[in-house]
Design a protein around this motif. Structure first.
Motif, PDB file in Angstrom:
ATOM      1  N   ARG A  27       0.834  -1.213   0.000  1.00  0.00           N
ATOM      2  CA  ARG A  27       0.000   0.000   0.000  1.00  0.00           C
ATOM      3  C   ARG A  27       0.864   1.256   0.000  1.00  0.00           C
ATOM      4  O   ARG A  27       0.587   2.204  -0.740  1.00  0.00           O
ATOM      5  CB  ARG A  27      -0.926   0.014   1.221  1.00  0.00           C
ATOM      6  N   ARG A  28       1.909   1.244   0.797  1.00  0.00           N
ATOM      7  CA  ARG A  28       2.773   2.417   0.909  1.00  0.00           C
ATOM      8  C   ARG A  28       3.518   2.699  -0.399  1.00  0.00           C
ATOM      9  O   ARG A  28       3.488   3.809  -0.909  1.00  0.00           O
ATOM     10  CB  ARG A  28       3.768   2.239   2.059  1.00  0.00           C
ATOM     11  N   VAL A  29       4.171   1.683  -0.960  1.00  0.00           N
ATOM     12  CA  VAL A  29       4.985   1.946  -2.159  1.00  0.00           C
ATOM     13  C   VAL A  29       4.132   2.166  -3.405  1.00  0.00           C
ATOM     14  O   VAL A  29       4.549   2.890  -4.312  1.00  0.00           O
ATOM     15  CB  VAL A  29       6.048   0.853  -2.416  1.00  0.00           C
ATOM     16  N   LEU A  30       2.939   1.571  -3.438  1.00  0.00           N
ATOM     17  CA  LEU A  30       2.058   1.761  -4.590  1.00  0.00           C
ATOM     18  C   LEU A  30       1.100   2.937  -4.395  1.00  0.00           C
ATOM     19  O   LEU A  30       0.362   3.287  -5.316  1.00  0.00           O
ATOM     20  CB  LEU A  30       1.251   0.478  -4.858  1.00  0.00           C
ATOM     21  N   GLU A  31       1.121   3.502  -3.183  1.00  0.00           N
ATOM     22  CA  GLU A  31       0.255   4.631  -2.843  1.00  0.00           C
ATOM     23  C   GLU A  31      -1.214   4.304  -3.105  1.00  0.00           C
ATOM     24  O   GLU A  31      -1.941   5.043  -3.767  1.00  0.00           O
ATOM     25  CB  GLU A  31       0.688   5.896  -3.588  1.00  0.00           C
ATOM     26  N   GLY A  45      -0.008  -1.669 -10.605  1.00  0.00           N
ATOM     27  CA  GLY A  45       0.689  -0.468 -11.060  1.00  0.00           C
ATOM     28  C   GLY A  45       2.162  -0.417 -10.727  1.00  0.00           C
ATOM     29  O   GLY A  45       2.829   0.574 -11.047  1.00  0.00           O
ATOM     30  N   GLY A  46       2.696  -1.446 -10.090  1.00  0.00           N
ATOM     31  CA  GLY A  46       4.111  -1.449  -9.740  1.00  0.00           C
ATOM     32  C   GLY A  46       4.995  -1.756 -10.925  1.00  0.00           C
ATOM     33  O   GLY A  46       4.545  -2.305 -11.931  1.00  0.00           O
ATOM     34  N   ASP A  47       6.258  -1.383 -10.814  1.00  0.00           N
ATOM     35  CA  ASP A  47       7.248  -1.700 -11.836  1.00  0.00           C
ATOM     36  C   ASP A  47       8.515  -2.185 -11.142  1.00  0.00           C
ATOM     37  O   ASP A  47       8.581  -2.237  -9.921  1.00  0.00           O
ATOM     38  CB  ASP A  47       7.508  -0.501 -12.753  1.00  0.00           C
ATOM     39  N   SER A  48       9.509  -2.534 -11.939  1.00  0.00           N
ATOM     40  CA  SER A  48      10.723  -3.131 -11.374  1.00  0.00           C
ATOM     41  C   SER A  48      11.461  -2.174 -10.441  1.00  0.00           C
ATOM     42  O   SER A  48      12.055  -2.616  -9.455  1.00  0.00           O
ATOM     43  CB  SER A  48      11.649  -3.624 -12.483  1.00  0.00           C
ATOM     44  N   VAL A  54      10.062  -2.498  -2.324  1.00  0.00           N
ATOM     45  CA  VAL A  54       9.385  -3.568  -1.578  1.00  0.00           C
ATOM     46  C   VAL A  54      10.427  -4.517  -0.996  1.00  0.00           C
ATOM     47  O   VAL A  54      10.397  -4.847   0.190  1.00  0.00           O
ATOM     48  CB  VAL A  54       8.389  -4.340  -2.474  1.00  0.00           C
ATOM     49  N   LEU A  55      11.356  -4.943  -1.827  1.00  0.00           N
ATOM     50  CA  LEU A  55      12.386  -5.890  -1.373  1.00  0.00           C
ATOM     51  C   LEU A  55      13.253  -5.286  -0.268  1.00  0.00           C
ATOM     52  O   LEU A  55      13.618  -5.980   0.687  1.00  0.00           O
ATOM     53  CB  LEU A  55      13.235  -6.341  -2.559  1.00  0.00           C
TER      54      LEU A  55
END
Length: 97
Positions: A27-31, A45-48, A54-55
């Protein structure tokens, strides 16, 4: 308990703190306001580049360093929870020897 004191919200019996933590990272990184346990990071909606965040959060919070390839196998909070739990258990067994 007085009437003006709010009761504590009941905790569902199937609450998994690890899964909750990883869902919060997504939730935090993808807002995003909500991310389901089986929500695919890339379809959300995430990308590399964002996946590295996340990692990094997983390593910092749970002490488990996952590779990007491991992330790609099941890029969901539930998938990462399984990998983190497995790695944590393996470390505990190795440490007990």
């Amino acid at each position: 308990m007085s009437l003006d004191t709010p009761a504590a919200a009941p905790v569902p019996p199937d609450t998994d703190p690890l899964l909750d933590s990883l869902t919060a990272v997504f939730r935090r990184v993808l807002e995003l306001a909500e991310v389901p346990a089986d929500g695919n990071f890339f379809l959300l909606g995430g990308d590399s580049l964002v996946a590295t965040r996340v990692l990094s959060a997983v390593a910092r919070t749970h002490g488990v360093e996952l590779t990007f390839d491991e992330f790609l196998v099941d890029p969901t909070p539930a998938g990462l929870a399984t990998r983190v739990a497995t790695a944590t258990a393996a470390t505990a067994v190795a440490g007990a020897r």
